[in-house]
Scaffold this motif. Structure first.
Motif, short mmCIF file in Angstrom:
data_model
loop_
_atom_site.label_atom_id
_atom_site.label_comp_id
_atom_site.label_asym_id
_atom_site.label_seq_id
_atom_site.Cartn_x
_atom_site.Cartn_y
_atom_site.Cartn_z
N THR A 15 0.83 -1.20 0.00
CA THR A 15 0.00 0.00 0.00
C THR A 15 0.86 1.24 0.00
N SER A 19 0.90 3.63 -3.25
CA SER A 19 0.31 4.95 -3.10
C SER A 19 1.34 6.04 -3.28
N GLN A 51 -11.44 0.50 -10.01
CA GLN A 51 -10.11 0.91 -9.55
C GLN A 51 -9.05 0.44 -10.53
N GLN A 98 -4.71 -6.11 -3.11
CA GLN A 98 -4.86 -4.88 -2.34
C GLN A 98 -6.09 -4.09 -2.78
N LYS A 99 -6.27 -3.97 -4.09
CA LYS A 99 -7.44 -3.24 -4.61
C LYS A 99 -8.73 -3.97 -4.23
N LEU A 102 -9.51 -3.18 -0.60
CA LEU A 102 -10.00 -1.82 -0.44
C LEU A 102 -11.42 -1.68 -0.99
N ASP A 111 -14.42 1.36 5.49
CA ASP A 111 -13.61 2.23 4.63
C ASP A 111 -13.43 3.62 5.20
N GLN A 178 -3.00 9.79 2.83
CA GLN A 178 -3.78 8.79 2.10
C GLN A 178 -3.15 7.41 2.24
N THR A 181 -3.78 6.11 5.70
CA THR A 181 -5.22 5.85 5.84
C THR A 181 -5.59 4.52 5.21
N GLU A 182 -5.10 4.27 4.00
CA GLU A 182 -5.38 3.00 3.33
C GLU A 182 -4.78 1.83 4.11
#
Length: 423
Positions: A15, A19, A51, A98-99, A102, A111, A178, A181-182
């Protein structure tokens, strides 16, 4: 099977890499991440529902794995051959997973972060930027110390270089927030699935019995491999095989400067290296023979290690109390290993043993008690192992199920190598 924490750490690391890589591309020069590729950074190479994963994001993560070996995607084929694309696929599948996670966090209503979780994220972000500033400050102070003619205001220079770093990398506070956060969302989703998993005492005992039967069988069929497995860093041992012993030694060491010189010389001139090596051994011999005489006279071996020994490993745990484990496949210099294994019984010591490090005097300290390790002794460790295994199994199955319920597109033609495919 991978340890639970390692898998979670990998997801969080991905992540972070993905990111930060994405934010860098948004702010960056527009150059390809891989100079040998004709695929643009912003080309979509995979999708999970709506995504996207771009080539730039993918190559950043791939190269982060390869950089420890000084490699890039452009050189992967020559090292892995026809397995290179399998490796590329494994990276892409991690990114897709990962996607998927999420995406699923929305359906699980995980979320968004609580105020407490947001505060934790802010603390991590602040810590991240503080560490960057501390590194820059140390760099500036080192430059000033090396060149007293420099006229720099440390605080001003740190702030300037820090702002340059933000501008060049694209690691703004917004994007780093971000990232964390993810990561926090991933952790929440993971915990929601695996935290309810438990194991019973009956399951733990059955797991112990299974491991014991397997390890005992391995020791009977291939002792050398069983002993190597016993000393593996991630070993869960419930059976002690034969085939190894513990030794201590007194090392009279060739000085570091000469040791380095010998090894450097050996690459170009073996004969000259041998000559220098023999000269250094000759210098050490009087001291080594003096120590050997004290050993033979029955002086306390541990005290002689403290007084004369030059191997730091002998004075640290666990080697201080137990010594080195010696077995056929142990990662020890051959001369040391051969001499240690040739000792007949506990308490015996060697003559002077020469190796690339200098002279060793080795003592056979103890042998293991061969056989099963009592269940109660390892119950907690076995329980943790079984619990982690069950969690990993559930997590993998759950992510697979989520993935099957989503629209996933992966364009392998955009990141596979034709050379690897043709092998």
């Amino acid at each position: 099977m991978k340890h639970l924490k390692k898998i979670l750490a990998l997801l969080l690391a991905l992540t972070l890499l993905l990111s930060l890589g994405a934010c860098k591309k948004k702010e960056g020069t527009g150059d390809d991440a891989d100079p040998g590729s004709t695929v643009a950074d912003d080309t979509v190479v995979a999708k999970v529902n709506d995504q996207t994963i771009t080539y730039g994001e993918y190559i950043d993560v791939l190269n982060s794995y390869l950089q420890n070996y000084g490699l890039t995607d452009a050189y992967l084929d020559q090292f892995l051959g026809d397995q290179a694309n399998d490796f590329r696929d494994s990276i892409m599948n991690e990114l897709v997973s990962q996607k998927v996670i999420l995406e699923q966090s929305k359906a699980l209503e995980l979320d968004t972060l609580t105020e407490e979780e947001q505060a934790d994220v802010k603390e991590q972000v602040d810590g991240y930027f503080s560490s960057i500033k501390e590194s820059i400050k140390a760099e500036v102070e080192e430059e000033l110390e090396a060149d007293e003619s420099l006229e720099l205001d440390v605080d001003e220079e740190v702030e300037k270089r820090f702002n340059d770093f933000i501008e060049q990398s694209g690691y703004t506070e917004e994007y780093v927030t971000q990232v964390y956060t993810e990561s926090a969302i991933l952790s929440k989703v993971y915990a929601s699935i695996v935290d309810p998993v438990t194991v019973t005492d009956e399951e733990v005992k059955a797991h112990y019995d299974e491991l014991l039967a397997e390890q005992q069988k391995n020791a009977e069929e291939d002792l050398d491999t069983a002993v190597s497995d016993y000393f593996a860093s991630d070993a869960l041992n419930v059976y002690v095989p034969s085939g190894f012993r513990y030794v201590k030694h007194i090392l009279i060491k060739i000085p570091d400067e000469q040791y380095t010189e010998i090894n450097t010389l050996r690459a170009d001139d073996e004969e000259a290296a041998d000559e220098l090596y023999e000269q250094e051994l000759e210098k050490l011999k009087p001291k080594a023979e003096e120590v050997l005489a004290k050993v033979k006279a029955g002086e306390d071996f541990d005290k002689l290690i403290e007084e004369y020994g030059e191997d730091p490993g002998m004075t640290t745990e666990p080697n201080k109390s137990q010594g080195y484990a010696v077995y056929t496949n142990a990662s020890l210099v051959q001369e040391f290993k051969d001499a240690a294994l040739a000792l007949d019984k506990v308490g015996d010591t060697t003559e002077l043993v020469a190796s690339s490090y200098g002279y060793h005097i080795i003592k056979f300290v103890s042998e293991p008690t061969v056989g099963p390790i009592a269940f109660e002794t390892v119950k907690s460790t076995v329980s943790d192992n079984l619990l982690n295994s069950k969690k990993v199994e559930l997590w993998n199955a759950t992510v697979t199920e989520w993935r099957e319920g989503m629209t996933v597109e992966i364009h392998t033609d955009l990141f596979h190598s034709e050379a690897a495919d043709s092998e």
